[in-house]
Design a protein around this motif. Structure first.
Motif, PDB file in Angstrom:
ATOM      1  N   ALA A 172     -55.750  -1.375  74.904  1.00 11.22           N
ATOM      2  CA  ALA A 172     -56.019  -0.333  75.903  1.00 11.22           C
ATOM      3  C   ALA A 172     -54.726   0.367  76.313  1.00 11.22           C
ATOM      4  N   ALA A 173     -53.684  -0.402  76.552  1.00  9.55           N
ATOM      5  CA  ALA A 173     -52.391   0.192  76.916  1.00  9.55           C
ATOM      6  C   ALA A 173     -51.834   1.015  75.762  1.00  9.55           C
ATOM      7  N   LEU A 174     -52.008   0.509  74.543  1.00 10.74           N
ATOM      8  CA  LEU A 174     -51.557   1.251  73.368  1.00 10.74           C
ATOM      9  C   LEU A 174     -52.280   2.585  73.272  1.00 10.74           C
ATOM     10  N   LEU A 197     -52.518  10.593  66.610  1.00 17.21           N
ATOM     11  CA  LEU A 197     -52.598  10.790  65.162  1.00 17.21           C
ATOM     12  C   LEU A 197     -51.266  10.474  64.493  1.00 17.21           C
ATOM     13  N   ILE A 198     -50.199  10.970  65.095  1.00 17.98           N
ATOM     14  CA  ILE A 198     -48.864  10.739  64.539  1.00 17.98           C
ATOM     15  C   ILE A 198     -48.507   9.261  64.593  1.00 17.98           C
ATOM     16  N   GLU A 199     -48.749   8.618  65.736  1.00 20.28           N
ATOM     17  CA  GLU A 199     -48.366   7.216  65.889  1.00 20.28           C
ATOM     18  C   GLU A 199     -49.181   6.306  64.979  1.00 20.28           C
ATOM     19  N   LEU A 200     -50.477   6.572  64.853  1.00 23.55           N
ATOM     20  CA  LEU A 200     -51.293   5.746  63.972  1.00 23.55           C
ATOM     21  C   LEU A 200     -50.930   5.961  62.506  1.00 23.55           C
ATOM     22  N   SER A 201     -50.540   7.184  62.167  1.00 22.72           N
ATOM     23  CA  SER A 201     -50.123   7.427  60.783  1.00 22.72           C
ATOM     24  C   SER A 201     -48.849   6.645  60.467  1.00 22.72           C
ATOM     25  N   LYS A 202     -47.941   6.527  61.440  1.00 28.10           N
ATOM     26  CA  LYS A 202     -46.729   5.730  61.247  1.00 28.10           C
ATOM     27  C   LYS A 202     -47.061   4.249  61.133  1.00 28.10           C
ATOM     28  N   ILE A 203     -47.926   3.774  62.013  1.00 30.74           N
ATOM     29  CA  ILE A 203     -48.288   2.362  62.024  1.00 30.74           C
ATOM     30  C   ILE A 203     -48.955   1.948  60.712  1.00 30.74           C
ATOM     31  N   CYS A 204     -49.847   2.815  60.228  1.00 26.50           N
ATOM     32  CA  CYS A 204     -50.671   2.457  59.067  1.00 26.50           C
ATOM     33  C   CYS A 204     -50.114   2.952  57.742  1.00 26.50           C
ATOM     34  N   GLY A 205     -49.103   3.806  57.783  1.00 30.62           N
ATOM     35  CA  GLY A 205     -48.557   4.350  56.550  1.00 30.62           C
ATOM     36  C   GLY A 205     -49.517   5.284  55.841  1.00 30.62           C
ATOM     37  N   ILE A 206     -50.294   6.042  56.627  1.00 31.50           N
ATOM     38  CA  ILE A 206     -51.233   7.019  56.076  1.00 31.50           C
ATOM     39  C   ILE A 206     -50.970   8.361  56.743  1.00 31.50           C
ATOM     40  N   THR A 207     -51.598   9.410  56.244  1.00 29.03           N
ATOM     41  CA  THR A 207     -51.390  10.735  56.820  1.00 29.03           C
ATOM     42  C   THR A 207     -52.202  10.907  58.097  1.00 29.03           C
ATOM     43  N   ALA A 208     -51.807  11.887  58.892  1.00 26.35           N
ATOM     44  CA  ALA A 208     -52.557  12.201  60.107  1.00 26.35           C
ATOM     45  C   ALA A 208     -53.984  12.624  59.764  1.00 26.35           C
ATOM     46  N   ASP A 209     -54.151  13.322  58.641  1.00 26.42           N
ATOM     47  CA  ASP A 209     -55.505  13.711  58.215  1.00 26.42           C
ATOM     48  C   ASP A 209     -56.358  12.481  57.916  1.00 26.42           C
ATOM     49  N   GLU A 210     -55.746  11.464  57.322  1.00 28.93           N
ATOM     50  CA  GLU A 210     -56.486  10.229  57.038  1.00 28.93           C
ATOM     51  C   GLU A 210     -56.842   9.502  58.328  1.00 28.93           C
ATOM     52  N   PHE A 244     -64.637  -1.979  75.762  1.00 28.62           N
ATOM     53  CA  PHE A 244     -64.285  -3.132  74.923  1.00 28.62           C
ATOM     54  C   PHE A 244     -64.834  -2.991  73.507  1.00 28.62           C
ATOM     55  N   ILE A 245     -65.975  -2.325  73.361  1.00 23.73           N
ATOM     56  CA  ILE A 245     -66.530  -2.110  72.020  1.00 23.73           C
ATOM     57  C   ILE A 245     -65.659  -1.120  71.248  1.00 23.73           C
ATOM     58  N   PHE A 246     -65.248  -0.049  71.920  1.00 24.10           N
ATOM     59  CA  PHE A 246     -64.366   0.908  71.242  1.00 24.10           C
ATOM     60  C   PHE A 246     -63.043   0.263  70.864  1.00 24.10           C
ATOM     61  N   LEU A 247     -62.452  -0.515  71.761  1.00 25.53           N
ATOM     62  CA  LEU A 247     -61.147  -1.110  71.469  1.00 25.53           C
ATOM     63  C   LEU A 247     -61.227  -2.068  70.282  1.00 25.53           C
ATOM     64  N   ALA A 248     -62.330  -2.791  70.162  1.00 28.00           N
ATOM     65  CA  ALA A 248     -62.520  -3.650  68.984  1.00 28.00           C
ATOM     66  C   ALA A 248     -62.615  -2.798  67.722  1.00 28.00           C
ATOM     67  N   GLU A 249     -63.270  -1.655  67.828  1.00 28.74           N
ATOM     68  CA  GLU A 249     -63.373  -0.737  66.684  1.00 28.74           C
ATOM     69  C   GLU A 249     -62.005  -0.169  66.325  1.00 28.74           C
ATOM     70  N   LEU A 250     -61.208   0.173  67.322  1.00 31.92           N
ATOM     71  CA  LEU A 250     -59.861   0.698  67.078  1.00 31.92           C
ATOM     72  C   LEU A 250     -59.027  -0.312  66.298  1.00 31.92           C
ATOM     73  N   VAL A 251     -59.059  -1.560  66.744  1.00 36.23           N
ATOM     74  CA  VAL A 251     -58.313  -2.623  66.061  1.00 36.23           C
ATOM     75  C   VAL A 251     -58.790  -2.768  64.627  1.00 36.23           C
ATOM     76  N   ASP A 252     -60.099  -2.715  64.431  1.00 41.61           N
ATOM     77  CA  ASP A 252     -60.673  -2.877  63.093  1.00 41.61           C
ATOM     78  C   ASP A 252     -60.371  -1.683  62.199  1.00 41.61           C
ATOM     79  N   MET A 253     -60.522  -0.468  62.743  1.00 33.88           N
ATOM     80  CA  MET A 253     -60.318   0.757  61.954  1.00 33.88           C
ATOM     81  C   MET A 253     -58.921   0.834  61.366  1.00 33.88           C
ATOM     82  N   PHE A 254     -57.949   0.391  62.145  1.00 33.60           N
ATOM     83  CA  PHE A 254     -56.558   0.549  61.733  1.00 33.60           C
ATOM     84  C   PHE A 254     -55.873  -0.794  61.458  1.00 33.60           C
TER      85      PHE A 254
END
Length: 204
Positions: free
Chosen positions: A80-82, A22-35, A57-67
């Motif tokens: 996957a490593a990320l 949550l913390i790392e994605l909030s930093k990457i995307c410039g949004i809050t952890a709640d978002e 592979f379906i989830f990882l594609a969704e992860l890339v798309d979501m963020f």
């Protein structure tokens, strides 16, 4: 200690191991952890992945798309490593404490997790050796806070809800477990479960 439990059941991320996604994605995307949390909550693919219904592979594609991760960026070239990099080694002294508790209680884990994280966790410690019972959402095909995610493990262990103490860092999961009759304890994910165990008199 009164009303001594028969079973101690632990969430993993934020309780036994730090999960910093949550913390790392909030930093990457410039949004809050709640978002960040809200994006996961709104994703049908993520919900299905936690329940073992879609492949990695379906989830990882969704992860890339979501963020909106740019796969040309070296940081994100291996999703996957990320994803796994955000699950860290157990909080200090936690595995040793679990080994001691296992000699006195039936112990279990109950984690909302997924195939990638489960495999990664088991490179750091063996869940089936650390606990008497290791319950993962993608194996149960159920996820917290749904009631079935608690009642299935109770049935498998052959115990009643009143005999179980459950430790989780997410209040919605704590409240859901309480509704099915389990005694619950909310854990501060900044420090993991050991301070809570001390407060309860389960460890020195």
């Amino acid at each position: 200690m009164t009303n001594k439990p028969k079973v101690l059941m632990f969430d993993l991320g934020g309780v036994i191991v730090p999960w910093v996604g949550l913390i790392e994605l909030s930093k990457i995307c410039g949004i809050t952890a709640d978002e960040v949390n809200a994006r996961f909550a709104d994703s049908d693919v993520f919900a299905a992945y936690e329940r073992g219904h879609v492949p990695d592979f379906i989830f990882l594609a969704e992860l890339v798309d979501m963020f909106d991760l740019d796969l040309k960026d070296p940081r994100f070239k291996d999703p996957a490593a990320l994803w796994n990099s955000w699950v860290h080694a157990p909080y200090p002294n936690t595995l040793e404490t679990l080994a001691t508790l296992k000699s006195r209680f039936t112990t279990a884990c109950l984690s909302n997790t997924n195939a990638l994280h489960w495999a990664h966790l088991n490179t750091m410690f063996n869940t089936s050796e650390t606990f008497h019972h290791d319950f993962a959402s993608h194996h149960l095909n159920e996820a917290k806070p749904d009631a079935a995610c608690y009642t299935k493990p109770l049935k498998i262990m052959g115990v009643e809800a009143k005999d179980v103490w459950f430790f989780d860092d997410t209040m919605a999961n704590v409240e859901a477990a309480r509704r099915v009759g389990i005694t619950t304890h909310h854990v501060d994910r900044a420090v993991g479960v050991l301070p809570t165990l001390r407060e309860l008199g389960l460890i020195d």
